[in-house]
Design a protein around this motif. Structure first.
Motif, PDB file in Angstrom:
ATOM      1  N   GLU A  41     -17.720  81.528  92.687  1.00 23.48           N
ATOM      2  CA  GLU A  41     -17.826  82.213  93.970  1.00 23.48           C
ATOM      3  C   GLU A  41     -18.761  81.473  94.926  1.00 23.48           C
ATOM      4  O   GLU A  41     -18.491  81.360  96.129  1.00 23.48           O
ATOM      5  N   LYS A  46     -16.987  78.596  96.271  1.00 21.98           N
ATOM      6  CA  LYS A  46     -16.012  79.009  97.272  1.00 21.98           C
ATOM      7  C   LYS A  46     -16.707  79.236  98.615  1.00 21.98           C
ATOM      8  O   LYS A  46     -16.218  78.819  99.672  1.00 21.98           O
ATOM      9  N   ASN A  59     -15.890  77.228 101.976  1.00 28.14           N
ATOM     10  CA  ASN A  59     -15.469  77.958 103.163  1.00 28.14           C
ATOM     11  C   ASN A  59     -16.376  77.678 104.346  1.00 28.14           C
ATOM     12  O   ASN A  59     -15.942  77.589 105.495  1.00 28.14           O
ATOM     13  N   LYS A  92     -11.836  84.380 111.005  1.00 34.91           N
ATOM     14  CA  LYS A  92     -11.163  84.650 109.735  1.00 34.91           C
ATOM     15  C   LYS A  92     -11.967  84.075 108.576  1.00 34.91           C
ATOM     16  O   LYS A  92     -12.236  84.751 107.563  1.00 34.91           O
ATOM     17  N   LYS A  93     -12.418  82.843 108.745  1.00 38.60           N
ATOM     18  CA  LYS A  93     -13.168  82.156 107.682  1.00 38.60           C
ATOM     19  C   LYS A  93     -14.496  82.880 107.415  1.00 38.60           C
ATOM     20  O   LYS A  93     -14.899  83.073 106.275  1.00 38.60           O
ATOM     21  N   GLN A 105     -15.226  85.982 108.000  1.00 44.08           N
ATOM     22  CA  GLN A 105     -14.972  87.253 107.301  1.00 44.08           C
ATOM     23  C   GLN A 105     -14.776  87.032 105.810  1.00 44.08           C
ATOM     24  O   GLN A 105     -15.301  87.757 104.970  1.00 44.08           O
ATOM     25  N   SER A 106     -14.028  85.986 105.521  1.00 36.27           N
ATOM     26  CA  SER A 106     -13.754  85.686 104.111  1.00 36.27           C
ATOM     27  C   SER A 106     -15.048  85.351 103.374  1.00 36.27           C
ATOM     28  O   SER A 106     -15.259  85.770 102.236  1.00 36.27           O
ATOM     29  N   LYS A 148     -16.974  88.507 102.670  1.00 35.70           N
ATOM     30  CA  LYS A 148     -16.311  89.229 101.569  1.00 35.70           C
ATOM     31  C   LYS A 148     -16.712  88.635 100.223  1.00 35.70           C
ATOM     32  O   LYS A 148     -17.084  89.343  99.289  1.00 35.70           O
ATOM     33  N   THR A 149     -16.637  87.309 100.161  1.00 29.14           N
ATOM     34  CA  THR A 149     -16.984  86.643  98.904  1.00 29.14           C
ATOM     35  C   THR A 149     -18.451  86.883  98.559  1.00 29.14           C
ATOM     36  O   THR A 149     -18.798  87.063  97.388  1.00 29.14           O
TER      37      THR A 149
END
Lengths: 542, 305
Positions: free
Chosen positions: A264, A267, A271, A285-286, A288-289, A292-293
């Motif tokens: 994680e 990641k 990102n 978008k990135k 937000q991702s 989330k991660t």
């Protein structure tokens, strides 16, 4: 010169006496060479005779278990019970290993992984061999049984043929007679009815004979041979270990905490690098991702291996629960008991409540306490007390104390407090008048009279009451847990009852002994306390 | 005015319909530092008298004055030593004494308390047994522990309720000497109850017999005009000792006889009745005898205290 060991003889004997393990006394005395013949006699009486009876009991149990057949299989014999105990322990050990595997990281993880993989490689052929053995033994058994069944089948066939033949014959006979009947001749008709009856009963007998032969065949077909059973057992053991190793490897690789955290983190980094290259919608978008991660990462970091409860975990939770209830009950019972003993007016006020509530069964209290507990704590996840209890370090937090636990403890309290209450009241009321006169001469105030004269004098009886209460509480708790599904020994029994695996019956028998042994230990502990507060001439010296 | 004074004291127990007057018209005055012995038979009401003096019981009529003021209840200045020791069995000898000292001298430092404990425990020669529990001690040792506890209250009046009657003769004389010794070193008022004439004569300044109960009262007193310290070894040669002893003994025997004859006068002859179906017996066997005796001396006159 005196042997240094001789100094501990009397302290040792005293300790044995206080703990109530009186059967050890003669052994110690024998070791010191004190009157060997007398001690041997006592040892025979208190050690050998009980052992003989235990062996006798195991023998009778073994025989009885063969005779008693139930829907869930035969009553487990001592060996099966012992095996069930083993399997409970193995399960607990493997769960512990899986937990370790989940938390392992770095070098240790790799070490564990190679070890597990090696063992798995070792066991696969063994498991295959075991499976082959089972098929082979089953085939052997089939052949063996076929030779046994063949003559019976033959018998069945011949009997059936003979019976059909004779039935046909009787039928034609009856047909024949029916044609010859003279109208109006009652006697003839009566005898005709008689022959029909005979024919029917004959047919019935023949059918039941056939049925019994069929049952015989079935029995032989179902009869298990020791060899097949053994092979099956080996196969199960191998399969279980294989499954465990696979799961362990999963915990070391795919599900491993440190690996998950690493991936994680990686990641997020990736990102982020990607994020710095873009703008606008893509960037949002990135980002937000990434967020989330990140939340997922926090969750993973805080997570624990979801360990299914083992019997020993449930035993510990039950003990905590019984002591919680016992403490709660005692905190109510002792002050009220003291007040009852001090004042006959208060005693009169309390008598109706004691008389009415004392005989109430735990089964009645439990639903009431459950409703109240879950009413007070409607949402355990948000309740500050529950959150605090769950956050406690070590196993206390793992116990996940919930309303069902509180309800069970309250039921224990409600059922067990009566013995303590009655004994405390009796102990306080029956205090030696001379001791009260001492208090009067010394002009002790209410509190010092209470704490220096009344309570010490009543303590032996209070502890006798507490001992009974704890015993009652332990009995009540198992039932309460069974009904409230509060994790504990009762829940374990209930799970086994609903489970229906081949060894769940045996596991229930194991629980009988576990509950018995823990009850015994609790009782012994209370006896020790009671003896420590007892004095010469007190009412409760055992 | 006397140090301790009983004026027309009476005490009765039981409901009005069936009232038993145990003591009636007791008059007694005790001077400061005087040693008074009250002697009487079992059941005469000696312990009741002691309860009155210590304030544990209140008189039905009459007054008890201590230093001119009526006694309102028990307290440490009226140090009562109980007949059956009354040591707290869950405490050691030292702790029993400590309980008393802590109550009477609450402001003492723990070191001073310990010093006091050891002083009183040594005084009764119990030093080595200080850490033992009462049940580990002999009767004499228990009584000494009880004495230590009572002395540690530093009472103005020492009330000894048959302190030595449960002990064997040897322990008894040893303890008598100890009590006398302690009293002579630190004079105070002592009232001792006893049933032993020798003991009374040996120890007391004044001996007052209690008549037979019920309605017991104090009879004429005997002054003991013997110099102190008294030596028990030469006592039997002392003419005064022998005179007093025989006088008191005779007086006491007379009391007993008087009460016996008093009891005998209530003998009543009952008719001889025996029911046919007398099985099983519902009453005591002696009811079957023709003469039924009501209130024989053994049943009421000399019952247990």
């Amino acid at each position: 010169m005196k042997n240094p060991l001789s100094y501990i003889k009397y302290p040792l004997l005293k300790a044995i006496d206080i703990s109530g393990l009186t059967f050890l006394g003669p052994v110690v005395r024998l070791c010191y060479g004190e009157e060997p013949s007398v001690q041997m006699k006592k040892i025979g009486q208190w050690i050998f005779i009980p052992i003989i009876f235990i062996i006798l009991f195991l023998f009778v149990w073994g025989i009885a278990s063969e005779k008693i057949q139930t829907k869930s299989g035969a009553l487990p014999n001592p060996t099966k019970t012992l095996q069930a105990y083993d399997s409970i322990n193995t399960f607990a050990k493997r769960e512990k290993l899986k937990k370790e595997a989940y938390e392992a990281h770095g070098e240790q993880r790799e070490k564990l992984l190679t070890k597990a993989q090696e063992r798995l490689a070792e066991i696969i052929p063994q498991a295959q061999a075991a499976t082959e053995l089972v098929t082979q033994e089953k085939a052997n058994q089939k052949v063996k049984l076929a030779s046994q069944i063949a003559p019976i089948k033959e018998e069945y066939k011949t009997s059936k043929r003979a019976f059909t033949e004779s039935q046909k014959q009787r039928q034609t006979q009856l047909d024949h007679t029916s044609k010859k009947l003279h109208i109006g001749n009652e006697e003839q008709y009566q005898s005709f009815i008689q022959s029909v009856k005979e024919h029917q009963s004959q047919t019935e007998t023949e059918k039941s004979t056939l049925r019994s032969i069929k049952i015989k065949i079935k029995e032989i077909e179902n009869s298990s041979s020791k060899k097949v059973e053994k092979a099956l057992q080996l196969q199960t053991i191998m399969a279980e270990e294989q499954q465990f190793l696979k799961k362990q490897i999963d915990q070391l690789t795919r599900d491993n905490k440190s690996l998950k955290v690493e991936s994680e983190q990686l990641k997020i980094e990736e990102n982020f690098t990607a994020l710095t290259q873009v703008t606008g919608k893509e960037a949002l978008k990135k980002a937000q991702s990434i967020v989330k991660t990140e939340t997922r990462l926090e969750k993973t970091k805080a997570s624990n291996y979801a360990k299914p409860s083992t019997l020993w975990f449930q035993v510990r939770r039950s003990i905590l629960c019984v002591f919680t209830g016992f403490l709660l009950g005692s905190l109510i019972a002792i002050p009220i008991g003291i007040l009852c003993g001090l004042s006959s007016t208060f005693m009169a006020a309390m008598t109706p409540f004691v008389a009415i509530f004392k005989p109430v069964s735990p089964i009645v209290w439990l639903p009431i306490t459950l409703i109240i507990a879950s009413g007070l704590i409607p949402d355990p996840d948000q309740n500050p007390l529950m959150k605090f209890l769950w956050g406690l370090p070590g196993e206390l937090g793992e116990f996940k104390i919930n309303p069902a636990f509180i309800a069970s403890a309250a039921t224990v309290a409600l059922c067990s407090l009566w013995a303590t209450l009655a004994n405390t009241a009796l102990g306080v009321a029956s205090i030696d008048k001379d001791h009260l006169n001492v208090a009067r001469v010394l002009k002790l105030g209410f509190w010092s009279r209470l704490f220096k004269i009344i309570i010490p004098s009543a303590l032996p009886l209070i502890f006798a009451g507490l001992r009974i209460s704890l015993g009652v509480g332990w009995m009540v708790l198992i039932a309460a847990e069974l009904l409230s599904s509060s994790e504990g020994i009762g829940k374990f029994v209930w799970d086994q009852f609903n489970n229906g695996a081949s060894d769940s019956f045996a596991k229930m028998i194991v629980v009988v002994f576990v509950v018995g042994v823990i009850g015994l230990i609790l009782d012994r502990i209370m006896i020790i306390f009671q003896r420590m507060v007892s004095f010469e001439g007190s009412a409760a010296t055992i | 005015m006397s140090f301790l004074e009983l004026q027309d004291v009476s005490i009765a127990f039981g409901p009005a319909s069936n009232r038993a007057e145990v003591l009636s018209n007791i008059n007694l005055s005790v001077e400061e530092n005087e040693f008074v012995a009250i002697i009487g038979f079992s059941g005469a009401g000696k312990s009741t008298l002691m309860s009155l003096l210590s304030g544990l019981e209140k008189p039905t009529s009459g007054r008890i004055l201590f230093k001119g003021k009526p006694i309102t209840g028990p307290g440490p200045d009226l140090g009562l030593m109980f007949q059956n020791y009354s040591l707290l069995p869950w405490l050691s000898v030292n702790e029993n004494v400590k309980l008393a000292i802590k109550k009477v001298f609450p402001k003492l430092s723990s070191q001073a308390v310990n010093e006091k404990i050891s002083r009183y425990v040594e005084m009764v020669k119990l030093g080595p047994a200080g850490d033992k529990k009462p049940h580990e001690l002999s009767g004499g040792m228990r009584q000494r522990a009880s004495l230590a506890r009572t002395l540690s209250l530093d009472p103005e009046v020492l009330l000894l309720d048959e302190p030595l009657s449960a002990l064997d003769a040897l322990t008894r004389s040893e303890l008598q000497d100890q009590i006398l010794n302690i009293w002579e070193q630190n004079k105070r008022t002592v009232i001792m109850i006893t049933n032993d004439v020798d003991e009374a004569v040996l120890m007391a300044d004044r001996i007052i017999p209690l008549t037979m109960g019920p309605q017991a009262s104090l009879a004429k007193e005997f002054k003991v005009n013997m110099e102190r310290p008294r030596d028990r070894h030469t006592l039997n040669d002392h003419p005064e000792f022998m005179r007093l002893k025989s006088e008191i003994t005779q007086f006491m025997m007379g009391l007993n006889e008087e009460s016996k004859s008093l009891q005998n006068s209530t003998r009543t002859t009952m008719p001889s009745i025996e029911p046919k179906d007398f099985n099983p017996p519902r009453v005591t066997p002696n009811m079957r005898s023709q003469n039924l005796t009501l209130g024989t001396p053994t049943s009421s006159g000399q019952g247990a205290a």
